[in-house]
Scaffold this motif. Sequence first.
Motif, short mmCIF file in Angstrom:
data_model
loop_
_atom_site.label_atom_id
_atom_site.label_comp_id
_atom_site.label_asym_id
_atom_site.label_seq_id
_atom_site.Cartn_x
_atom_site.Cartn_y
_atom_site.Cartn_z
N MET A 15 39.45 27.15 52.87
CA MET A 15 39.21 25.71 51.93
C MET A 15 37.83 25.77 51.46
N ARG A 16 36.83 25.96 52.36
CA ARG A 16 35.46 26.00 51.82
C ARG A 16 34.93 27.18 50.90
N MET A 17 35.70 28.26 51.16
CA MET A 17 35.57 29.49 50.29
C MET A 17 36.32 29.12 49.01
N ALA A 18 37.43 28.55 49.00
CA ALA A 18 38.03 28.46 47.40
C ALA A 18 37.03 27.22 46.69
N ARG A 19 36.63 26.26 47.54
CA ARG A 19 35.73 25.25 47.02
C ARG A 19 34.44 26.16 46.41
N ALA A 20 33.96 27.12 46.85
CA ALA A 20 32.75 27.61 46.53
C ALA A 20 33.00 28.59 45.39
N PHE A 21 34.44 29.07 45.17
CA PHE A 21 34.51 30.10 44.12
C PHE A 21 35.49 29.65 43.11
N ALA A 22 36.40 28.81 43.34
CA ALA A 22 37.20 28.51 42.33
C ALA A 22 36.67 27.92 41.11
N ASP A 23 35.78 26.90 41.17
CA ASP A 23 35.40 26.28 39.96
C ASP A 23 34.69 27.10 39.06
N ARG A 24 34.02 28.28 39.75
CA ARG A 24 33.12 29.06 39.14
C ARG A 24 34.09 30.11 38.20
N MET A 25 35.29 30.39 38.98
CA MET A 25 36.35 31.19 38.14
C MET A 25 36.87 30.43 37.17
N ALA A 26 37.20 28.94 37.16
CA ALA A 26 37.82 28.22 36.03
C ALA A 26 36.80 28.31 34.97
N THR A 27 35.52 28.13 35.35
CA THR A 27 34.52 27.89 34.21
C THR A 27 34.60 29.35 33.43
N SER A 28 34.80 30.39 34.07
CA SER A 28 35.09 32.01 33.30
C SER A 28 36.42 31.92 32.45
N GLY A 29 37.33 31.34 32.92
CA GLY A 29 38.68 31.36 32.36
C GLY A 29 39.48 32.28 32.82
N ARG A 30 39.17 32.81 34.28
CA ARG A 30 40.24 33.69 34.90
C ARG A 30 39.83 33.73 36.31
N GLY A 31 40.81 34.37 36.88
CA GLY A 31 40.31 34.78 38.46
C GLY A 31 41.57 34.86 39.42
N ARG A 32 41.60 35.60 40.42
CA ARG A 32 42.48 35.53 41.34
C ARG A 32 42.09 35.28 42.74
N ILE A 33 42.82 34.51 43.59
CA ILE A 33 42.55 34.21 44.94
C ILE A 33 43.98 34.48 45.61
N VAL A 34 43.78 35.43 46.75
CA VAL A 34 44.84 35.63 47.63
C VAL A 34 44.50 35.11 49.13
N LEU A 35 45.20 34.23 49.62
CA LEU A 35 45.13 33.86 51.18
C LEU A 35 45.97 34.44 51.84
N PRO A 37 50.61 44.89 48.57
CA PRO A 37 50.72 43.65 47.89
C PRO A 37 49.78 42.81 47.58
N ILE A 38 48.75 42.67 48.20
CA ILE A 38 47.57 41.87 48.03
C ILE A 38 46.96 42.24 46.85
N ALA A 39 46.79 43.72 46.86
CA ALA A 39 45.89 44.31 45.59
C ALA A 39 46.90 43.95 44.56
N PHE A 40 48.02 44.16 44.48
CA PHE A 40 48.80 43.78 43.41
C PHE A 40 48.53 42.31 43.00
N LEU A 41 48.64 41.54 43.91
CA LEU A 41 48.20 39.91 43.48
C LEU A 41 46.93 39.68 42.51
N CYS A 42 45.87 40.62 42.80
CA CYS A 42 44.63 40.70 42.38
C CYS A 42 44.71 41.19 41.08
N SER A 43 45.77 42.06 40.62
CA SER A 43 45.90 42.94 39.42
C SER A 43 46.42 42.05 38.26
N PRO A 44 46.17 42.57 37.00
CA PRO A 44 46.88 41.92 35.91
C PRO A 44 48.39 41.93 36.01
N ALA A 45 49.01 42.90 36.45
CA ALA A 45 50.35 43.00 36.87
C ALA A 45 51.03 41.47 37.27
#
Length: 258
Positions: A128-148, A231-239
């Motif tokens: 949860m703290r990791m998502a808080r630390a990174f997700a807003d930064r990704m949102a500012t850039s306009g894209r990102g992937r998070i896999v838990l 499958p995790i690598a797939f979820l990180c990909s453009p696919a």
Amino acid sequence: MQEAAEVIVTQTGQAFSLKGQRVLVTGAAGGICAAVARACFDLGAEVLLTDIRSCEELSFALSRNGRPAPRLEVDIARVEAPEELARWAGEIDALVLGAGVYRPIDWDHDSFEEELALALDTNLKAPMRMARAFADRMATSGRGRIVLIGSVAALTGGTFPGVGPHYAVSKGGLHTLVRYLAARYTSASVLVNGVAPGTIDTPMLKDLDLRPALAKQPLKRAARPEEVAWPIAFLCSPAASFIAGAILDVNGGNYVRP
């Protein structure tokens, strides 16, 4: 990082490529997440490794291919660790949150309260703290992937004797966190998903009798770590550009959703 408009690709090779991407993997010293790091690296990503244990061996093995694989040893359960990792990693394209603990005890064990605190701190609060630390930064850039990385135990309550409530509940909370993050960030093109592995052949389970779990599993065997990593690598990909808020079951048919 790519602009949001560039996420959509039309060629199959590009869809599964991670070339030019920076992927941070927690829990990367072994097991599933070491396999995730290798898979993402093989797909072209720059992989950043972190674990409470040393990632030196994996970092060295990957770096021999001519691309660096930076590493940082840190206890992810420390409250300050996620912001420290965010400063160290800088801008990233994908975040794989796989660091976790599993101690096979029940709630009548003398050390249950300590194990409960450890499971919640490491398996739920830290992601949860990791998502808080990174997700807003990704949102500012306009894209990102998070896999838990969750667990089939979050769906079944436990697949074999020894899966105590502390572990099952921590992973159940993690699945809820996937849905919360997806609801919050999908509109900013940050796609958050989870994976729920079943029984995996990793050192975490080496001292357990897996026969009760495998007897109920259609494939009658434990998964290899790479069978979860792919499958995790797939979820990180453009696919995976149209997948958000999903929990992908990777359990050999042990659990089928109604």
